[in-house]
Write a protein that holds these residues in place. Structure first.
Motif, short mmCIF file in Angstrom:
data_model
loop_
_atom_site.label_atom_id
_atom_site.label_comp_id
_atom_site.label_asym_id
_atom_site.label_seq_id
_atom_site.Cartn_x
_atom_site.Cartn_y
_atom_site.Cartn_z
N ASP A 102 -56.17 -29.76 12.12
CA ASP A 102 -56.15 -29.49 10.68
C ASP A 102 -56.11 -27.98 10.45
O ASP A 102 -56.05 -27.20 11.39
N SER A 103 -56.14 -27.58 9.21
CA SER A 103 -56.00 -26.17 8.87
C SER A 103 -56.64 -25.98 7.49
O SER A 103 -56.35 -26.75 6.58
N PHE A 104 -57.50 -24.96 7.34
CA PHE A 104 -58.11 -24.78 6.03
C PHE A 104 -58.62 -23.37 5.82
O PHE A 104 -58.85 -22.62 6.76
N CYS A 105 -58.78 -23.04 4.55
CA CYS A 105 -59.35 -21.78 4.11
C CYS A 105 -60.38 -22.11 3.04
O CYS A 105 -60.06 -22.80 2.07
N ILE A 106 -61.61 -21.62 3.22
CA ILE A 106 -62.68 -21.84 2.25
C ILE A 106 -63.08 -20.47 1.69
O ILE A 106 -63.38 -19.55 2.44
N VAL A 113 -58.30 -24.57 0.44
CA VAL A 113 -56.94 -25.07 0.64
C VAL A 113 -56.94 -25.67 2.03
O VAL A 113 -57.34 -25.03 3.00
N ARG A 114 -56.49 -26.93 2.11
CA ARG A 114 -56.59 -27.65 3.39
C ARG A 114 -55.30 -28.43 3.63
O ARG A 114 -54.82 -29.15 2.76
N ARG A 115 -54.76 -28.23 4.83
CA ARG A 115 -53.65 -29.09 5.29
C ARG A 115 -54.27 -30.09 6.25
O ARG A 115 -55.06 -29.74 7.12
N PHE A 116 -53.89 -31.33 6.10
CA PHE A 116 -54.50 -32.38 6.90
C PHE A 116 -54.10 -32.29 8.37
O PHE A 116 -54.85 -32.69 9.25
N HIS A 117 -52.90 -31.75 8.64
CA HIS A 117 -52.43 -31.54 10.00
C HIS A 117 -51.61 -30.25 9.99
O HIS A 117 -50.75 -30.07 9.13
N ALA A 118 -51.85 -29.37 10.95
CA ALA A 118 -51.20 -28.06 10.97
C ALA A 118 -49.68 -28.14 11.15
O ALA A 118 -48.98 -27.19 10.85
N ASP A 119 -49.17 -29.26 11.62
CA ASP A 119 -47.72 -29.41 11.79
C ASP A 119 -47.02 -29.88 10.52
O ASP A 119 -45.80 -30.01 10.51
N HIS A 120 -47.78 -30.15 9.47
CA HIS A 120 -47.21 -30.67 8.23
C HIS A 120 -47.79 -29.91 7.04
O HIS A 120 -48.83 -29.27 7.15
N PHE A 121 -47.14 -30.01 5.92
CA PHE A 121 -47.59 -29.28 4.74
C PHE A 121 -48.44 -30.11 3.80
O PHE A 121 -48.98 -29.59 2.83
#
Length: 158
Positions: A102-106, A113-121
């Motif tokens: 996953d990928s996120f910024c808090i 802002v959170r992407r559920f999987h880093a390979d997808h938007f």
């Protein structure tokens, strides 16, 4: 501002929400991504937002599996690290965490802002929603504790 939860599915939407999240940050930014390949950490706009944030005394915690991309393609971020290294903490995940995708910024334990999987938007942005962030804050803390400092002689050291 009232609580907002906004789903997104495109790169442009992700970057728009990330810019909003960064611009609203005052005290803390906690970020995790496998390699930050689409975060535009090397862009002048991102540098300006992070410089404003750090100049005001904000603290940035950033964790990655691999930081070579930042070292190669984000010289502006490396300048920030040089100028504000006392306010930036960089970590590299341990091998047992490398499966995290996953990928996120808090920001300020209020916006995310959170992407559920880093390979997808596909993901979601949450603004003025501290009640929605508890699980992600705990997840970041766990990742942080299980990661190692990434400052080595090669400057960024991710």
């Amino acid at each position: 501002m009232d609580r907002q939860v906004i789903p997104f599915t495109t790169r442009a939407e992700f970057q728009q929400h990330l810019a909003t999240c960064l611009s609203g940050a005052r005290h803390t930014l906690q970020m995790f991504d496998p390699d930050y390949s689409i975060w535009q950490l090397g862009s002048s706009a991102t540098e300006a937002e992070l410089r404003r944030f750090l100049h005001a005394g904000g603290k940035l915690q950033l964790v990655a599996h691999d930081g070579r991309l930042i070292e190669r393609e984000a010289p502006r971020f490396l300048r920030l690290l040089k100028d504000y290294g006392h306010l930036i903490e960089l970590r590299r995940t341990s091998p047992q965490l490398r499966q995290l995708t996953d990928s996120f910024c808090i920001a300020d334990q209020r916006d995310m802002v959170r992407r559920f999987h880093a390979d997808h938007f596909r993901g979601e942005a949450s603004f003025n929603a501290p009640q929605d962030l508890q699980t992600s804050l705990e997840r970041f803390l766990t990742i942080w504790i299980e990661s190692t400092p990434a400052l080595v002689a090669n400057f960024a050291g991710l």
